[in-house]
Design an enzyme around this catalytic site. Structure first.
Site, PDB file in Angstrom:
ATOM      1  N   GLY A 141       0.870  -1.185  -0.082  1.00 35.97           N
ATOM      2  CA  GLY A 141      -0.116   0.069   0.042  1.00 35.97           C
ATOM      3  C   GLY A 141       0.990   1.205  -0.009  1.00 35.97           C
ATOM      4  N   ARG A 157       0.044  -4.725  -4.943  1.00 40.46           N
ATOM      5  CA  ARG A 157       0.419  -5.800  -3.858  1.00 40.46           C
ATOM      6  C   ARG A 157       0.990  -7.071  -4.596  1.00 40.46           C
ATOM      7  NH1 ARG A 157      -0.835  -3.704   0.986  1.00 40.46           N
ATOM      8  NH2 ARG A 157      -2.618  -2.309   1.095  1.00 40.46           N
ATOM      9  N   ASP A 172       6.109  -5.005   5.437  1.00 41.08           N
ATOM     10  CA  ASP A 172       6.290  -6.382   5.754  1.00 41.08           C
ATOM     11  C   ASP A 172       6.441  -7.558   4.581  1.00 41.08           C
ATOM     12  OD1 ASP A 172       7.024  -8.468   7.801  1.00 41.08           O
ATOM     13  OD2 ASP A 172       4.823  -9.133   7.654  1.00 41.08           O
ATOM     14  N   ASP A 215       0.893   1.627   8.936  1.00 42.78           N
ATOM     15  CA  ASP A 215       0.485   0.739  10.110  1.00 42.78           C
ATOM     16  C   ASP A 215       1.369   0.786  11.128  1.00 42.78           C
ATOM     17  OD1 ASP A 215      -1.615  -0.171   8.562  1.00 42.78           O
ATOM     18  OD2 ASP A 215      -0.673  -1.843   7.796  1.00 42.78           O
TER      19      ASP A 215
END
Ligand code: F6P
Length: 342
Positions: free
Chosen positions: A10, A71, A102, A127
């Site tokens: 993202g 993605r 990640d 995040d």
């Protein structure tokens, strides 16, 4: 020397400053930089654009990524890894700088371990869930936007004597919700790290607040688990993550509050509105510094590493340390929040 750069996963504010840092440091060394479009998809399919000084002017204040994001996971694409390796040769890259969370950095780590690709990572994500770095860029901007949203909700909630619930993103880490709740003076926060929502405790507390003030605010992280709610079959992305946007946990909490407390409640879901817009100064500075440092690591041939913010310094750490284990809200932080909700 020639390096490639891509932005996977993202998008988030700070990516453009980081690209600027990469390109300007490469120019400083007399190197050429090419950008791959749309994350790993760009290097699988050979979608490139040259990155010169003109391309990185005016980038500091721009949200998103000028290179595009996706993605795509090369390990899930037919012949994806072979195509990545082929294109690294074809474009004669001496190094590849990969900006991602990640998932993207997990792929970078695998490519380094399995194929010795000359890779350096830059962590990014709203995040803030990557290990080995104190913060990731994107987080600070997201929290600023969420705090504004909370304050807006509070105004209307106060006028109508309502409980206002704000649902924020953050996937399985509650950092965005926690920082928003603390900085925005919410009355309660629900985090994925706390397991099933303790409805009794939440209602008891909010009843007390409501009696005192005739309004209240609650911040809900999208990844929470609401007891008794069947989330059904969740769609997974290429990295096996649940797509959380259809769970509507904020709405579920509103229904519980209205039923248990007998007061009116409303929900606001800010979704992707917390992931765009001009990066805060913190994210601009972290972005540009990590971009410059990544090129330094390429110069020193420290491949298989990522840039991390540790204290006030940007340093190189093994990619392995940053990925694999999510950085989630610790007990210390939850305890701090519990002191602040009165
Ligand atoms: O990982 C960043 C993030 O914004 C999460 O907080 C959120 O769950 C997810 O991405 C949304 O993904 P998408 O943009 O694919 O809907």
């Amino acid at each position: 020397m020639k390096i490639g750069v891509l932005t996977g996963g993202g998008d988030c504010p700070g990516l453009n400053p980081a690209i600027r840092g990469v390109v300007l440091q490469a120019l400083h060394f007399g190197w050429e930089t090419i950008g791959f479009n749309d994350g790993w998809k760009g290097i699988v399919e050979g979608l490139t654009e040259p990155l010169d000084i003109h391309k990185v002017e005016g980038l500091m204040s721009k949200g998103g990524s000028m290179l595009g994001n996706s993605r795509t996971n090369p390990y899930k694409e037919d012949g994806g890894v072979e195509k990545v390796l082929k294109n690294i040769k074809k474009f004669e890259l001496d190094g590849l700088v990969v900006l991602g969370g990640d998932d993207t950095l997990g792929v970078a780590n695998k490519l380094y371990n399995e194929h010795k690709v000359n890779i350096v990572g830059i962590p990014k994500t709203m995040d803030n869930d990557l290990s080995a770095t104190d913060y990731t860029f994107g987080f600070d901007t997201a929290v600023n936007l969420a705090v504004n949203a909370l304050e807006v909700l509070r105004d209307t909630g106060r006028s109508h004597r309502r409980i206002m619930v704000l649902e924020v993103m953050g996937r399985h880490a509650g950092w965005v919700a926690l920082f928003t709740a603390i900085a925005g003076e919410a009355d309660w926060v629900l985090l994925p790290e706390d397991g099933d929502v303790d409805v009794g405790k939440m209602c008891e507390h909010l009843e007390k607040v409501y009696k005192r003030r005739k309004c209240a605010t609650v911040v809900v992280s999208e990844g929470i688990s609401v007891p008794g709610q069947d989330v059904g079959k969740e769609k997974l992305d290429q990295f096996g993550h649940m797509i959380l946007k259809r769970r509507e946990v904020g709405r579920q909490i509103v229904e519980i509050l209205e039923k248990k407390l007998g007061v009116e409640a409303r929900v606001g879901v800010i979704g992707h509105m917390q992931r765009g817009g001009p990066p805060t100064i913190f994210d601009r500075m972290l972005g540009v510094r990590t971009g410059v440092k990544a090129v330094d690591l390429v110069k020193e041939k420290k491949f298989g590493t990522m840039v991390a913010l540790q204290g006030t310094k940007v340093v190189g750490v093994p990619l392995e340390d940053g990925v694999g284990k999510l950085n989630t809200v610790t007990k210390e932080w939850s305890e701090l929040a519990s002191v602040l909700f009165k």
